[in-house]
Scaffold this motif. Sequence first.
Motif, mmCIF file in Angstrom:
data_model
loop_
_atom_site.group_PDB
_atom_site.id
_atom_site.type_symbol
_atom_site.label_atom_id
_atom_site.label_comp_id
_atom_site.label_asym_id
_atom_site.label_seq_id
_atom_site.Cartn_x
_atom_site.Cartn_y
_atom_site.Cartn_z
ATOM 1 N N PHE A 1 11.007 -1.383 0.655
ATOM 2 C CA PHE A 1 10.310 -1.703 -0.588
ATOM 3 C C PHE A 1 9.512 -2.988 -0.425
ATOM 4 O O PHE A 1 8.367 -3.088 -0.886
ATOM 5 C CB PHE A 1 11.323 -1.835 -1.734
ATOM 6 C CG PHE A 1 10.699 -2.209 -3.048
ATOM 7 C CD1 PHE A 1 9.996 -1.276 -3.787
ATOM 8 C CD2 PHE A 1 10.789 -3.503 -3.535
ATOM 9 C CE1 PHE A 1 9.397 -1.623 -4.997
ATOM 10 C CE2 PHE A 1 10.206 -3.856 -4.736
ATOM 11 C CZ PHE A 1 9.508 -2.909 -5.466
ATOM 12 N N PHE A 2 10.103 -3.987 0.236
ATOM 13 C CA PHE A 2 9.427 -5.264 0.443
ATOM 14 C C PHE A 2 8.165 -5.086 1.281
ATOM 15 O O PHE A 2 7.102 -5.633 0.957
ATOM 16 C CB PHE A 2 10.387 -6.253 1.123
ATOM 17 C CG PHE A 2 9.779 -7.595 1.413
ATOM 18 C CD1 PHE A 2 9.505 -8.493 0.391
ATOM 19 C CD2 PHE A 2 9.450 -7.945 2.708
ATOM 20 C CE1 PHE A 2 8.927 -9.728 0.663
ATOM 21 C CE2 PHE A 2 8.875 -9.173 2.991
ATOM 22 C CZ PHE A 2 8.619 -10.066 1.967
ATOM 23 N N GLU A 3 8.271 -4.311 2.373
ATOM 24 C CA GLU A 3 7.113 -4.084 3.226
ATOM 25 C C GLU A 3 6.018 -3.322 2.485
ATOM 26 O O GLU A 3 4.824 -3.560 2.701
ATOM 27 C CB GLU A 3 7.540 -3.305 4.477
ATOM 28 C CG GLU A 3 8.412 -4.119 5.421
ATOM 29 C CD GLU A 3 9.054 -3.259 6.501
ATOM 30 O OE1 GLU A 3 9.360 -3.791 7.575
ATOM 31 O OE2 GLU A 3 9.246 -2.052 6.258
ATOM 32 N N TYR A 4 6.434 -2.407 1.605
ATOM 33 C CA TYR A 4 5.476 -1.652 0.811
ATOM 34 C C TYR A 4 4.691 -2.577 -0.124
ATOM 35 O O TYR A 4 3.464 -2.491 -0.232
ATOM 36 C CB TYR A 4 6.227 -0.594 0.007
ATOM 37 C CG TYR A 4 5.350 0.284 -0.854
ATOM 38 C CD1 TYR A 4 4.492 1.228 -0.292
ATOM 39 C CD2 TYR A 4 5.386 0.172 -2.244
ATOM 40 C CE1 TYR A 4 3.693 2.031 -1.088
ATOM 41 C CE2 TYR A 4 4.586 0.968 -3.047
ATOM 42 C CZ TYR A 4 3.743 1.900 -2.468
ATOM 43 O OH TYR A 4 2.946 2.686 -3.251
ATOM 44 N N VAL A 5 5.409 -3.501 -0.774
ATOM 45 C CA VAL A 5 4.763 -4.456 -1.687
ATOM 46 C C VAL A 5 3.822 -5.377 -0.915
ATOM 47 O O VAL A 5 2.705 -5.664 -1.363
ATOM 48 C CB VAL A 5 5.836 -5.281 -2.436
ATOM 49 C CG1 VAL A 5 5.189 -6.423 -3.215
ATOM 50 C CG2 VAL A 5 6.629 -4.397 -3.381
ATOM 51 N N VAL A 6 4.253 -5.827 0.265
ATOM 52 C CA VAL A 6 3.419 -6.702 1.094
ATOM 53 C C VAL A 6 2.126 -5.989 1.479
ATOM 54 O O VAL A 6 1.034 -6.565 1.420
ATOM 55 C CB VAL A 6 4.189 -7.139 2.364
ATOM 56 C CG1 VAL A 6 3.240 -7.775 3.373
ATOM 57 C CG2 VAL A 6 5.289 -8.119 1.997
ATOM 58 N N GLY A 7 2.233 -4.716 1.851
ATOM 59 C CA GLY A 7 1.046 -3.954 2.236
ATOM 60 C C GLY A 7 0.049 -3.822 1.096
ATOM 61 O O GLY A 7 -1.164 -3.982 1.302
ATOM 62 N N ILE A 8 0.554 -3.531 -0.091
ATOM 63 C CA ILE A 8 -0.322 -3.409 -1.259
ATOM 64 C C ILE A 8 -1.010 -4.738 -1.547
ATOM 65 O O ILE A 8 -2.217 -4.797 -1.831
ATOM 66 C CB ILE A 8 0.484 -2.938 -2.488
ATOM 67 C CG1 ILE A 8 0.941 -1.490 -2.297
ATOM 68 C CG2 ILE A 8 -0.350 -3.063 -3.756
ATOM 69 C CD1 ILE A 8 1.796 -0.969 -3.421
ATOM 70 N N THR A 9 -0.253 -5.831 -1.488
ATOM 71 C CA THR A 9 -0.801 -7.160 -1.785
ATOM 72 C C THR A 9 -1.882 -7.550 -0.782
ATOM 73 O O THR A 9 -2.945 -8.054 -1.170
ATOM 74 C CB THR A 9 0.322 -8.216 -1.778
ATOM 75 O OG1 THR A 9 1.343 -7.817 -2.676
ATOM 76 C CG2 THR A 9 -0.213 -9.570 -2.193
ATOM 77 N N ILE A 10 -1.615 -7.326 0.505
ATOM 78 C CA ILE A 10 -2.613 -7.658 1.531
ATOM 79 C C ILE A 10 -3.890 -6.845 1.310
ATOM 80 O O ILE A 10 -5.004 -7.367 1.409
ATOM 81 C CB ILE A 10 -2.038 -7.393 2.938
ATOM 82 C CG1 ILE A 10 -0.941 -8.410 3.255
ATOM 83 C CG2 ILE A 10 -3.138 -7.472 3.991
ATOM 84 C CD1 ILE A 10 -0.240 -8.154 4.571
ATOM 85 N N GLY A 11 -3.736 -5.553 0.992
ATOM 86 C CA GLY A 11 -4.898 -4.717 0.726
ATOM 87 C C GLY A 11 -5.695 -5.203 -0.472
ATOM 88 O O GLY A 11 -6.932 -5.196 -0.456
ATOM 89 N N ASP A 12 -4.989 -5.635 -1.509
ATOM 90 C CA ASP A 12 -5.655 -6.135 -2.716
ATOM 91 C C ASP A 12 -6.428 -7.417 -2.417
ATOM 92 O O ASP A 12 -7.577 -7.581 -2.846
ATOM 93 C CB ASP A 12 -4.611 -6.377 -3.808
ATOM 94 C CG ASP A 12 -5.261 -6.751 -5.125
ATOM 95 O OD1 ASP A 12 -6.189 -6.043 -5.556
ATOM 96 O OD2 ASP A 12 -4.853 -7.770 -5.725
ATOM 97 N N ILE A 13 -5.784 -8.333 -1.665
ATOM 98 C CA ILE A 13 -6.458 -9.583 -1.309
ATOM 99 C C ILE A 13 -7.689 -9.297 -0.449
ATOM 100 O O ILE A 13 -8.764 -9.869 -0.673
ATOM 101 C CB ILE A 13 -5.486 -10.520 -0.559
ATOM 102 C CG1 ILE A 13 -4.352 -10.955 -1.478
ATOM 103 C CG2 ILE A 13 -6.221 -11.751 -0.032
ATOM 104 C CD1 ILE A 13 -3.261 -11.752 -0.778
#
Length: 286
Positions: A35-47
Amino acid sequence: MPEWVEVIIRSLAIIAGLFFISKLLGKKQLSKLSFFEYVVGITIGDIAGTLSMDTNLNLTNGIISIAIWVMIPVIISFISMKSPSFQQFIEGKPTVFIKNGKIMEENLKKEKYPLAALLEQLRKNNVHHASDVEFAILETTGELSILLKKEKQPITVGDIKTNVAPVKEPQTVIMDGKIMDEALSTTGLNRRWLKEKLDQLGVAVENVFLAQVDSYGQLTVDLYDDKVKVPEPVEKQLLLSSLKKVEADFELYALQTENTEAKNMYVRNRKKIAEMIKTLTPFLQG
């Protein structure tokens, strides 16, 4: 510099950066992300998306932000490999949903997992009765692992015979009308063999979209023209027929000979061939 040119440069730079980041983070499949890695991926993509479009944002600050978001999971992954307890803290533990055919209601409530969703996952795995399940475990990735009871498991070749020969992967010998010489040599075959097989089928190489050779030496062909039917490979059936003919020949020789020693030899060999046929029939039929 025109704004549209800056957007192009930013986008290309960020795409290259994200490609490097994906290589850095490894080849873990999306379904295996925590779940943590999934959230990190979404955040990096958004940035990254915001940085590529908004020219008012400072590119350096954005890159620093992405670098921080990248380094945190890398550090966590490194520590997790060294410390199983830390990994368990970060990713959690698998949860048993079914044990010995009994649904663990408390564990379903704990994970906020609806019973309907559990039954749906069982059906997707061709399991229609929860009582048939020995264990069903919700993994940390959200996947449901299922182990059927022994008496409900499908029978395998290993259940019948312990010494089973390994099956090699099929080799693609023709792809898009082109012969793959390396694959042919891997199977111990050559272009002459391939041409003879294609001639038997009445097919030209340039009309073949895909051709593969399995571990039994059988050639399967898929043509560009789907309306043209190609005969199924019969090597295994021919081998079985040849073995049966050999068995019949030995039996005939045993009946025709008057020499006792020769007769006994034919009988012994016929029995060996019969045993071989019995063993190989499940592999050579169909």
